[in-house]
Design a protein around this motif. Structure first.
Motif, mmCIF file in Angstrom:
data_model
loop_
_atom_site.group_PDB
_atom_site.id
_atom_site.type_symbol
_atom_site.label_atom_id
_atom_site.label_comp_id
_atom_site.label_asym_id
_atom_site.label_seq_id
_atom_site.Cartn_x
_atom_site.Cartn_y
_atom_site.Cartn_z
ATOM 1 N N ARG A 37 44.021 10.921 -4.322
ATOM 2 C CA ARG A 37 43.355 10.592 -5.591
ATOM 3 C C ARG A 37 42.660 9.245 -5.444
ATOM 4 O O ARG A 37 43.068 8.390 -4.670
ATOM 5 C CB ARG A 37 44.385 10.582 -6.721
ATOM 6 C CG ARG A 37 44.984 11.974 -6.959
ATOM 7 C CD ARG A 37 46.050 11.938 -8.044
ATOM 8 N NE ARG A 37 46.510 13.265 -8.343
ATOM 9 C CZ ARG A 37 47.480 13.905 -7.698
ATOM 10 N NH1 ARG A 37 48.075 13.288 -6.693
ATOM 11 N NH2 ARG A 37 47.830 15.125 -8.040
ATOM 12 N N LEU A 38 41.594 9.033 -6.241
ATOM 13 C CA LEU A 38 40.807 7.804 -6.157
ATOM 14 C C LEU A 38 41.442 6.776 -7.080
ATOM 15 O O LEU A 38 41.257 6.800 -8.301
ATOM 16 C CB LEU A 38 39.358 8.083 -6.548
ATOM 17 C CG LEU A 38 38.355 6.969 -6.285
ATOM 18 C CD1 LEU A 38 38.330 6.624 -4.811
ATOM 19 C CD2 LEU A 38 36.978 7.394 -6.751
ATOM 20 N N HIS A 72 40.879 13.679 -10.171
ATOM 21 C CA HIS A 72 40.309 14.461 -9.077
ATOM 22 C C HIS A 72 41.012 14.110 -7.766
ATOM 23 O O HIS A 72 41.517 13.007 -7.604
ATOM 24 C CB HIS A 72 38.809 14.141 -8.928
ATOM 25 C CG HIS A 72 37.957 14.706 -10.021
ATOM 26 N ND1 HIS A 72 37.863 16.038 -10.282
ATOM 27 C CD2 HIS A 72 37.141 14.076 -10.916
ATOM 28 C CE1 HIS A 72 37.029 16.240 -11.289
ATOM 29 N NE2 HIS A 72 36.590 15.054 -11.704
ATOM 30 N N ARG A 73 41.006 15.060 -6.807
ATOM 31 C CA ARG A 73 41.431 14.774 -5.433
ATOM 32 C C ARG A 73 40.187 14.710 -4.562
ATOM 33 O O ARG A 73 39.331 15.595 -4.621
ATOM 34 C CB ARG A 73 42.380 15.841 -4.891
ATOM 35 C CG ARG A 73 43.756 15.793 -5.552
ATOM 36 C CD ARG A 73 44.742 16.679 -4.797
ATOM 37 N NE ARG A 73 45.009 16.165 -3.449
ATOM 38 C CZ ARG A 73 45.864 15.197 -3.166
ATOM 39 N NH1 ARG A 73 46.567 14.618 -4.137
ATOM 40 N NH2 ARG A 73 46.036 14.802 -1.929
ATOM 41 N N PHE A 74 40.081 13.639 -3.779
ATOM 42 C CA PHE A 74 38.907 13.400 -2.952
ATOM 43 C C PHE A 74 39.309 13.425 -1.480
ATOM 44 O O PHE A 74 40.468 13.253 -1.128
ATOM 45 C CB PHE A 74 38.280 12.038 -3.285
ATOM 46 C CG PHE A 74 37.713 11.948 -4.672
ATOM 47 C CD1 PHE A 74 36.384 12.267 -4.917
ATOM 48 C CD2 PHE A 74 38.519 11.560 -5.748
ATOM 49 C CE1 PHE A 74 35.862 12.188 -6.181
ATOM 50 C CE2 PHE A 74 37.989 11.480 -7.012
ATOM 51 C CZ PHE A 74 36.659 11.795 -7.254
ATOM 52 N N LEU A 86 34.836 15.637 -3.427
ATOM 53 C CA LEU A 86 36.000 16.365 -3.902
ATOM 54 C C LEU A 86 36.650 17.065 -2.711
ATOM 55 O O LEU A 86 35.979 17.424 -1.747
ATOM 56 C CB LEU A 86 35.592 17.384 -4.959
ATOM 57 C CG LEU A 86 35.163 16.810 -6.334
ATOM 58 C CD1 LEU A 86 34.869 17.937 -7.272
ATOM 59 C CD2 LEU A 86 36.211 15.885 -6.921
ATOM 60 N N GLN A 87 37.978 17.260 -2.781
ATOM 61 C CA GLN A 87 38.693 17.759 -1.614
ATOM 62 C C GLN A 87 38.205 19.126 -1.168
ATOM 63 O O GLN A 87 38.288 19.471 0.000
ATOM 64 C CB GLN A 87 40.193 17.812 -1.896
ATOM 65 C CG GLN A 87 41.010 17.996 -0.625
ATOM 66 C CD GLN A 87 42.469 17.644 -0.825
ATOM 67 O OE1 GLN A 87 42.828 17.030 -1.816
ATOM 68 N NE2 GLN A 87 43.293 18.025 0.111
ATOM 69 N N ASP A 88 37.666 19.926 -2.139
ATOM 70 C CA ASP A 88 37.147 21.227 -1.721
ATOM 71 C C ASP A 88 35.748 21.145 -1.134
ATOM 72 O O ASP A 88 35.168 22.140 -0.722
ATOM 73 C CB ASP A 88 37.161 22.208 -2.904
ATOM 74 C CG ASP A 88 36.274 21.726 -4.063
ATOM 75 O OD1 ASP A 88 35.521 20.734 -3.869
ATOM 76 O OD2 ASP A 88 36.340 22.343 -5.142
ATOM 77 N N GLY A 89 35.140 19.918 -1.098
ATOM 78 C CA GLY A 89 33.839 19.723 -0.479
ATOM 79 C C GLY A 89 32.663 20.132 -1.339
ATOM 80 O O GLY A 89 31.524 20.050 -0.897
ATOM 81 N N SER A 90 32.904 20.523 -2.596
ATOM 82 C CA SER A 90 31.793 21.040 -3.413
ATOM 83 C C SER A 90 30.941 19.946 -4.022
ATOM 84 O O SER A 90 29.761 20.142 -4.288
ATOM 85 C CB SER A 90 32.352 21.916 -4.536
ATOM 86 O OG SER A 90 33.187 21.137 -5.393
#
Length: 712
Positions: A37-38, A72-74, A86-90
């Protein structure tokens, strides 16, 4: 007064494509990716984490939440100038450069770089939109960011949030935090980091662990040896584990390294991560594995052949290892040409028969083991001299033909070639070539009286000259070898002189008696002389001499100088002589206290002598069944060994961890022979921490220390 910020997410996404195009080609090639997380950190406190917009304030702005579930998870690759996404790369965390850098209304100087909400990855850059590029510190996970402008220039972000916004917003690089109603004059400087918590105190970063080898690699290693490797690591509590990156050269089970073949064994040490501790960087230790040394000893039988006799070359193989495991063949070369490939027998010998011409030949033997990378190659070379064979000439007379048969003298063999000259009453009557060993000349000897018929063979490169006669008494020609010393076995150690004696048997010599000839060349030499008489008589003599002026080579096998032995070894003498051959090779020993001197004396057939000496010491004790390595006996825990000492009656003293001295206890040894005492000792000492021990025994009140190491 203030301009409201709009479409932050859109502007950041538009600027992304331009930023990516401006980055170096290696920007996205980092080997590791960090995620979390940020976190927004003020001082030592986590203020919150970047999350989704909460519905207040300006659309598209990023919100700050203390609830991890709302954040969010980064993720970001290691290195500089990366995308924070974002962790999913989107989506990526972009920047909106929606404002001018010049003062507006004469009151404020607006800054570049408002961090907006996540925007779609790959959005095209339009107008003056730009994006941010990020860097992460792998140790602390702290983030920093700069702008990449459309003109490829890179500028740091040094600005804070402004405006009357509701909710929480982010700025860079000071990463100021603004709450409801805050103005630009009251920014809060923040640190941006990837983590998991969204509130509370900042946890310190994980500690990097370091591995250090505590065992020293052995200097001399052969296939089949083992080595106990040890190392210390970090304080995580996880063990240091070992593996081999060169499994052909060595394998590791636990901490025991087993060496298999020559080469470099690379031992790799690892330590896993734990809470608060990072995994240690692997470290390695290289150990050189040497092949078993081998030797090859070349000899000939017979050592001094003549034409047609032939000789057998034998290569004797020796090695530190087990010869039966070596395999391979011995290659024989004569004067540079390969003549045979031979496998060695159970005794380690490889032999081949050689049919050589007259002269000195270089013979080379080379052994290559099979491709198991455990044995060194070995080779030897020597010369063998083939001398010309002697001949006899037998003359026969027929009514219309004279004939002479020339044959080699044993052990010579073969069929002589060349010309034979015939004489009748001392006059040459013709010459004929040998055909299958016989020369024939059409000639009729007068029948008016007794005539002498003789034939002289001129010799060749392979056979000596000779002559024969019939029906007439031939003169006598003798040769005598004169030397300052007597020959031994037909060999001389100094130059010799050959003198000749002539007896015409009542006839007149047509040629003078030959003058003396001095011979000094080593090896076999022949000198041939012929005399004629007026009545047709002829005599030929060939004097053969063998000279060896070189001392033989000598060595001592079965004992190495400087070593210590409890049981006296049985040394043997090894000698070699390429000319006359070895006659004797004897070993004598002389002891003074514990020091023993071994003397080897080699004498060749010619009488040349060479001496070599080696000295060793007799040890006062030994542990039967234990291997002695660098002065320390290697024992196994729980096993019983017999300690044998030399001299007066001894008493055992209890073992003490090294470097302490043995103390207490006085167990008597039992008689085990003349001046020998023995005692069985079970190695039951604790070995979890201490592997090196000092055992002891006393003789006549004096303490003797025996060093041991528990290896299993």
């Amino acid at each position: 007064m203030y301009r409201r910020v709009t479409s932050i997410a859109t502007s950041a996404a538009v600027g992304l494509a331009a930023a990516v195009a401006l980055l170096p080609a290696t920007a996205h090639a980092a080997p590791e990716t960090y995620s979390g997380r940020l976190q927004l950190i003020s001082g030592d406190t986590i203020v919150g984490c970047a999350g989704a917009y909460d519905g207040q304030g300006v659309a598209g702005a990023a919100a700050v939440s203390t609830d991890p579930e709302s954040a969010h998870r980064f993720s970001i690759p290691a290195g500089t100038q990366q995308d924070l996404s974002l962790q999913d790369g989107s989506q990526v965390l972009g920047v909106d450069d929606n404002y001018s850098a010049a003062p507006m209304g004469g009151r404020y100087e607006w800054a570049f770089g408002v961090l907006g909400a996540p925007v779609a990855a790959g959005s095209p850059s339009v107008n003056r939109r730009q994006t941010a590029v990020w860097s992460i510190d792998p140790a602390t996970k702290t983030l920093s960011t700069v702008y990449v402008r459309p003109d490829s220039t890179v500028v740091p972000l040094t600005h804070f949030l402004y405006g009357e916004f509701r909710g929480h917003f982010l700025m860079t690089p000071d990463l100021a935090l603004a709450a409801n109603g805050m103005r630009p004059s009251v920014p809060t400087a923040l640190t941006l980091r990837l983590g998991e918590a969204c509130s509370g105190p900042v946890t310190p970063p994980d500690v990097e662990q370091t591995i250090t080898f505590t065992s020293t690699a052995p200097e001399t290693v052969r296939p089949g040896d083992t080595y106990e490797v040890t190392a210390t690591g970090g304080e995580s509590g996880n063990p240091v584990t070992f593996s081999s990156s060169t499994r052909d050269e060595c394998t590791i089970e636990g901490s025991t390294v087993t060496f298999h073949r020559a080469g470099t064994c690379t031992i790799v040490a690892d330590q896993a991560a734990a809470t608060g501790f990072l995994a240690a960087d692997p470290v390695s230790q290289d150990v050189r594995v040497d092949a078993f040394e081998t030797s090859l000893d070349l000899s000939f039988e017979p050592a001094n052949p003549v034409t047609g006799q032939g000789t057998t070359a034998t290569a004797q193989l020796g090695t530190e290892g087990t010869l039966g495991d070596a395999g391979g063949v011995v290659q024989f070369r004569v004067d540079g040409d390969v003549v045979d490939h031979v496998a060695y027998d159970e005794a380690g010998r490889a032999s081949t028969a050689l049919d050589l011409g007259v002269g000195t030949h270089q013979v080379d033997a080379t052994w290559w083991p099979e491709a198991n990378h455990q044995y060194d190659d070995s080779s030897d070379s020597d010369t063998v001299t083939v001398s010309v064979a002697g001949t006899t000439t037998k003359v026969a007379v027929k009514p219309r033909e004279l004939s002479a048969t020339v044959a080699p003298v044993a052990p010579g063999a073969g069929t002589p070639t060349g010309d034979v000259t015939f004489f009748v009453d001392g006059k040459k009557v013709g010459t004929a070539a040998l055909d299958h060993g016989t020369a024939k000349l059409a000639h009729s000897v007068p029948t008016d009286g007794t005539h002498a018929v003789s034939a002289a063979y001129a010799g060749s490169t392979e056979f000596t000259a000779s002559s024969g006669s019939t029906s007439r008494s031939n003169p006598a020609l003798t040769a005598r070898v004169i030397s300052s010393q007597k020959s031994r076995g037909g060999w001389y150690r100094h130059p010799v002189t050959i003198s000749f004696g002539c007896d015409a048997k009542g006839a007149e010599l047509t040629t003078a008696c030959p003058k003396p000839v001095k011979v000094s060349r080593q090896g076999s030499s022949t000198v041939t002389r012929t005399i004629h008489t007026a009545d047709g008589g002829i005599a030929t003599v060939t004097a053969a001499v063998k000279i060896d002026r070189s001392k033989p080579r000598v060595g001592i096998r079965g004992v190495k100088s400087g070593r210590s032995y409890f049981d006296a070894p049985k040394p043997t003498c090894s000698a070699k002589d390429s000319l006359s051959g070895v006659k004797t090779c004897k070993v004598t020993t002389k002891r003074s206290g514990s020091r023993v001197v071994v003397t080897a004396n080699a004498t060749d057939v010619a009488g040349n002598v060479r001496t070599k000496r080696a000295a060793y010491r007799l040890a006062g004790y030994k542990i039967e069944g234990a291997k002695l390595k660098n002065g320390v006996y290697q024992v196994r825990h729980g096993e019983t060994y017999t300690i044998v000492v030399r001299g007066s009656k001894a008493r055992y003293v209890y073992a003490t961890p090294a470097p302490g001295m043995p103390h207490r206890g006085s167990v008597p040894f039992k008689k085990a022979g003349k001046d020998r005492w023995a005692l069985g000792v079970k190695m039951s000492m604790t070995t979890s921490r201490t592997r090196s021990w000092n055992l002891g025994y006393t003789q006549n009140g004096k303490l003797h220390v025996i060093k041991v190491k528990v290896v299993g």
